[in-house]
Motif scaffolding. Sequence first.
Motif, PDB file in Angstrom:
ATOM      1  N   LYS A   1       0.835  -1.189   0.000  1.00 28.85           N
ATOM      2  CA  LYS A   1       0.000   0.000   0.000  1.00 28.85           C
ATOM      3  C   LYS A   1       0.875   1.246   0.000  1.00 28.85           C
ATOM      4  O   LYS A   1       1.941   1.281   0.611  1.00 28.85           O
ATOM      5  CB  LYS A   1      -0.892   0.012   1.242  1.00 28.85           C
ATOM      6  CG  LYS A   1      -1.833  -1.180   1.340  1.00 28.85           C
ATOM      7  CD  LYS A   1      -2.538  -1.187   2.689  1.00 28.85           C
ATOM      8  CE  LYS A   1      -3.431  -2.424   2.839  1.00 28.85           C
ATOM      9  NZ  LYS A   1      -4.047  -2.494   4.184  1.00 28.85           N
ATOM     10  N   LEU A   2       0.420   2.282  -0.680  1.00 29.35           N
ATOM     11  CA  LEU A   2       1.058   3.583  -0.563  1.00 29.35           C
ATOM     12  C   LEU A   2       0.787   4.114   0.847  1.00 29.35           C
ATOM     13  O   LEU A   2      -0.353   4.146   1.292  1.00 29.35           O
ATOM     14  CB  LEU A   2       0.499   4.553  -1.605  1.00 29.35           C
ATOM     15  CG  LEU A   2       1.237   5.889  -1.731  1.00 29.35           C
ATOM     16  CD1 LEU A   2       2.562   5.693  -2.456  1.00 29.35           C
ATOM     17  CD2 LEU A   2       0.383   6.912  -2.465  1.00 29.35           C
ATOM     18  N   VAL A   3       1.841   4.529   1.539  1.00 29.01           N
ATOM     19  CA  VAL A   3       1.687   4.950   2.928  1.00 29.01           C
ATOM     20  C   VAL A   3       1.140   6.369   2.979  1.00 29.01           C
ATOM     21  O   VAL A   3       1.708   7.302   2.405  1.00 29.01           O
ATOM     22  CB  VAL A   3       3.027   4.874   3.678  1.00 29.01           C
ATOM     23  CG1 VAL A   3       2.832   5.313   5.134  1.00 29.01           C
ATOM     24  CG2 VAL A   3       3.583   3.462   3.629  1.00 29.01           C
ATOM     25  N   THR A   4       0.039   6.530   3.684  1.00 29.87           N
ATOM     26  CA  THR A   4      -0.606   7.839   3.867  1.00 29.87           C
ATOM     27  C   THR A   4      -0.968   8.030   5.332  1.00 29.87           C
ATOM     28  O   THR A   4      -0.923   7.089   6.133  1.00 29.87           O
ATOM     29  CB  THR A   4      -1.894   7.931   3.025  1.00 29.87           C
ATOM     30  OG1 THR A   4      -2.823   6.947   3.498  1.00 29.87           O
ATOM     31  CG2 THR A   4      -1.601   7.700   1.544  1.00 29.87           C
ATOM     32  N   ALA A   5      -1.340   9.237   5.679  1.00 33.11           N
ATOM     33  CA  ALA A   5      -1.775   9.520   7.042  1.00 33.11           C
ATOM     34  C   ALA A   5      -2.994   8.680   7.408  1.00 33.11           C
ATOM     35  O   ALA A   5      -3.140   8.244   8.556  1.00 33.11           O
ATOM     36  CB  ALA A   5      -2.077  11.009   7.192  1.00 33.11           C
ATOM     37  N   ALA A   6      -3.859   8.448   6.450  1.00 33.41           N
ATOM     38  CA  ALA A   6      -5.049   7.644   6.718  1.00 33.41           C
ATOM     39  C   ALA A   6      -4.667   6.208   7.077  1.00 33.41           C
ATOM     40  O   ALA A   6      -5.277   5.592   7.953  1.00 33.41           O
ATOM     41  CB  ALA A   6      -5.971   7.662   5.501  1.00 33.41           C
ATOM     42  N   LEU A   7      -3.650   5.661   6.396  1.00 32.56           N
ATOM     43  CA  LEU A   7      -3.199   4.304   6.686  1.00 32.56           C
ATOM     44  C   LEU A   7      -2.560   4.235   8.074  1.00 32.56           C
ATOM     45  O   LEU A   7      -2.780   3.284   8.826  1.00 32.56           O
ATOM     46  CB  LEU A   7      -2.186   3.857   5.631  1.00 32.56           C
ATOM     47  CG  LEU A   7      -1.587   2.460   5.806  1.00 32.56           C
ATOM     48  CD1 LEU A   7      -2.664   1.382   5.649  1.00 32.56           C
ATOM     49  CD2 LEU A   7      -0.455   2.237   4.806  1.00 32.56           C
ATOM     50  N   LEU A   8      -1.807   5.248   8.443  1.00 33.61           N
ATOM     51  CA  LEU A   8      -1.084   5.234   9.715  1.00 33.61           C
ATOM     52  C   LEU A   8      -2.010   5.483  10.904  1.00 33.61           C
ATOM     53  O   LEU A   8      -1.752   5.007  12.006  1.00 33.61           O
ATOM     54  CB  LEU A   8       0.025   6.294   9.694  1.00 33.61           C
ATOM     55  CG  LEU A   8       1.113   6.108   8.630  1.00 33.61           C
ATOM     56  CD1 LEU A   8       2.038   7.312   8.602  1.00 33.61           C
ATOM     57  CD2 LEU A   8       1.897   4.835   8.875  1.00 33.61           C
ATOM     58  N   GLY A   9      -3.074   6.244  10.699  1.00 33.09           N
ATOM     59  CA  GLY A   9      -3.997   6.546  11.787  1.00 33.09           C
ATOM     60  C   GLY A   9      -3.424   7.555  12.762  1.00 33.09           C
ATOM     61  O   GLY A   9      -2.574   8.374  12.414  1.00 33.09           O
ATOM     62  N   LYS A  10      -3.865   7.492  14.000  1.00 35.90           N
ATOM     63  CA  LYS A  10      -3.416   8.431  15.033  1.00 35.90           C
ATOM     64  C   LYS A  10      -2.590   7.710  16.085  1.00 35.90           C
ATOM     65  O   LYS A  10      -2.773   6.507  16.328  1.00 35.90           O
ATOM     66  CB  LYS A  10      -4.615   9.119  15.690  1.00 35.90           C
ATOM     67  CG  LYS A  10      -5.380  10.052  14.771  1.00 35.90           C
ATOM     68  CD  LYS A  10      -6.491  10.770  15.525  1.00 35.90           C
ATOM     69  CE  LYS A  10      -7.231  11.759  14.624  1.00 35.90           C
ATOM     70  NZ  LYS A  10      -8.308  12.476  15.360  1.00 35.90           N
ATOM     71  N   THR A  11      -1.700   8.454  16.721  1.00 37.28           N
ATOM     72  CA  THR A  11      -0.913   7.884  17.808  1.00 37.28           C
ATOM     73  C   THR A  11      -1.806   7.645  19.021  1.00 37.28           C
ATOM     74  O   THR A  11      -2.781   8.365  19.247  1.00 37.28           O
ATOM     75  CB  THR A  11       0.239   8.817  18.195  1.00 37.28           C
ATOM     76  OG1 THR A  11      -0.301  10.086  18.544  1.00 37.28           O
ATOM     77  CG2 THR A  11       1.201   8.987  17.040  1.00 37.28           C
ATOM     78  N   VAL A  12      -1.461   6.637  19.812  1.00 33.02           N
ATOM     79  CA  VAL A  12      -2.285   6.256  20.947  1.00 33.02           C
ATOM     80  C   VAL A  12      -2.216   7.305  22.057  1.00 33.02           C
ATOM     81  O   VAL A  12      -3.234   7.735  22.596  1.00 33.02           O
ATOM     82  CB  VAL A  12      -1.859   4.874  21.486  1.00 33.02           C
ATOM     83  CG1 VAL A  12      -2.589   4.552  22.791  1.00 33.02           C
ATOM     84  CG2 VAL A  12      -2.127   3.794  20.445  1.00 33.02           C
ATOM     85  N   ILE A  13      -1.013   7.744  22.394  1.00 31.44           N
ATOM     86  CA  ILE A  13      -0.848   8.605  23.568  1.00 31.44           C
ATOM     87  C   ILE A  13      -1.148  10.060  23.255  1.00 31.44           C
ATOM     88  O   ILE A  13      -1.954  10.701  23.943  1.00 31.44           O
ATOM     89  CB  ILE A  13       0.567   8.429  24.169  1.00 31.44           C
ATOM     90  CG1 ILE A  13       0.692   7.014  24.756  1.00 31.44           C
ATOM     91  CG2 ILE A  13       0.853   9.490  25.228  1.00 31.44           C
ATOM     92  CD1 ILE A  13       2.075   6.649  25.223  1.00 31.44           C
ATOM     93  N   SER A  14      -0.520  10.611  22.220  1.00 26.69           N
ATOM     94  CA  SER A  14      -0.772  12.020  21.909  1.00 26.69           C
ATOM     95  C   SER A  14      -2.068  12.218  21.134  1.00 26.69           C
ATOM     96  O   SER A  14      -2.597  13.331  21.077  1.00 26.69           O
ATOM     97  CB  SER A  14       0.392  12.607  21.114  1.00 26.69           C
ATOM     98  OG  SER A  14       0.546  11.939  19.878  1.00 26.69           O
ATOM     99  N   GLY A  15      -2.589  11.146  20.526  1.00 28.74           N
ATOM    100  CA  GLY A  15      -3.874  11.223  19.827  1.00 28.74           C
ATOM    101  C   GLY A  15      -3.846  12.075  18.568  1.00 28.74           C
ATOM    102  O   GLY A  15      -4.876  12.621  18.161  1.00 28.74           O
TER     103      GLY A  15
END
Length: 628
Positions: free
Chosen positions: A566-580
């Motif tokens: 997959k092409l890596v995008t912000a949508a693929l990575l999602g959000k960080t758990v701690i900083s959100g």
Amino acid sequence: MHNRRNEKQYKQKGMSIKMSAMPGICLLLAMLAPAAYGKTLHVSVKGNDANPGTPELPLRTIQHAAELARAGDTVMVHEGIYREYVNPPRGGASDAKRIVYEAAPGEKAVIKGSELIKGWTRVKNEVWRVKIPNSFFGGFNPYKDLIHGDWFDRRGRDHHSGAVYLNGDWLTEAAALDEVLAPGGKSDSLWFGRVDGDSTTIWARFGGADPNRQTVEINVRRTVFYPEKTGIDYITVRGFTLEDAATPWAPPTAQQIGLIGPNWSKGWVIEDNVVRYSMCSGISLGKYGDRWDNTSANSAGGYVETVQRALKDGWTPEQVGHHVVKNNLIAHCEQAGIVGSLGAIFSTVSGNTIHDICSRRWLAGAEQAGIKFHAAVDVSITGNHIYRTCLGIWLDWMAQGTYVSGNLLNDNGGDMFVEVDHGPFTVVNNLFLSRATVTIRSQGGAYLHNLFAGAVRVMSYDARQTPFLKRHSTGIAGFHDNPLGDNCFYNNIFSGHTDLRIYDTVALSSKMDGNVFLHGARPSDKEARPVVGQNFDPGIRLIKSQEGFALQARFDKGWMSGQKRKLVTAALLGKTVISGLPYEAPDGQPIRIDTDYYGKPRNKDNPAPGPFEDFRAGENLFDVYRKK
């Protein structure tokens, strides 16, 4: 820089004006010229500070030019050696109206923190001695100045900020005079200094050379180009050789004085320089000084209190940071090539060659690396070559919005360490070629399309409560301990002793897909479809040439057909758990990894693993770094 850019813009826009036919415009432009462009002050070793600073009648010292320069002015320094400390009393008014210090085109201007020393007398065998009156040093004597500070380890002996140089290279400080005087000695290149009443005596071995017939220098000044006052903004320093400084230890809890640095200012450009032979740090983008300097190593609050005080004292993007450090050669610093606690925010560090940092192991402590940043908030570290260092890049506390891309790291004690960060930060298209590549004690990191030619190490849980910040800000959003996990690994190539199975049972889940594991590297069970070649040796080798460096490696086209990535995008990575927070570039744009190490477009339907989008089956030779 802005002068030449503006001239180019006029030509490009077709603003060709026949001045003889337009006297009104001529007069108007003449009236506006000083405000738009400022004046140029010329400095020459043949000049005189009583002169006006014209090309015909130049000034003698850079410092005097600095005292005359105003926003929009340029200080043009001509060929020669300038043994002085440049303390700019003021900065520019804006990014477009800076004060520019630059070496004259095609001329070598050297600013040194050292002085020539003659009058050596032979003591016995190869040992020489010189006695210098303490008045020679003024108010600062490096041979009395002990290196000390938070998280510095003296290892049972004294270390001074002084140094002795023979023909441009430094000798080693002995722990005691007997080491220098002993027949045969441990080394042919040793010195020892002693400060008494009204004089300083230095004993030295020069490897058989006669110091009175060679160039021998000693450190005299603590720094070379560094404002005493904070808030000296918008300065450019370009094209110099800056060397030989008795810099102090620079922990994150004290004022960080480098051979050159902005001292808690905003918008400096440090480019195309040679920065070398600093006892501790080369370029400092770091912290201001206060009465709590070097008092925090053993305190309960430690660095947290330092950060909280800095917030009260104006640690904001409006006041500090936004520096550009590019295309410099930085070498022979015993603590850090580039150091910065808090003051490096929103900066760009690109195209630098950094080598031989803490490589002689004279000093020891917790702050040593080619690049050592605390709070690298929205900092871009791109296209640098870092080698022969104790540690290449160390991102310690609050790496948030940090973007590490396209760097070449080799022959380091370790290539990168991310310590107690909560992210998000992005590590993409890098070549990690040392035996120890990346050490992870952080969450919220995205490791994408890198080549890891050595071991990736995941450290154990860290109970320290460390800050995470508001989005693209220095404001603290909260504190958290440091559990394992919450990292993203997409489309990397791992070769060697990496074992990601530690992520099988950690507290926070991680995302992994599209990775290639070779020559003993092991994937996590959490990755559904890794490409594994346990016996495939890619034969990774860095080759040096006159032009730069090339990477030789064996790749397999089957890695592309084995699975669709997959092409890596912000949508693929999602959000960080701690900083959100989502994964974004320092400019706030969502992460989208659609180019490779060279900036070439990636196949959006099935991008290749590793840093290079185009490779062939079998042997490959990649041009990875060109000498500047």
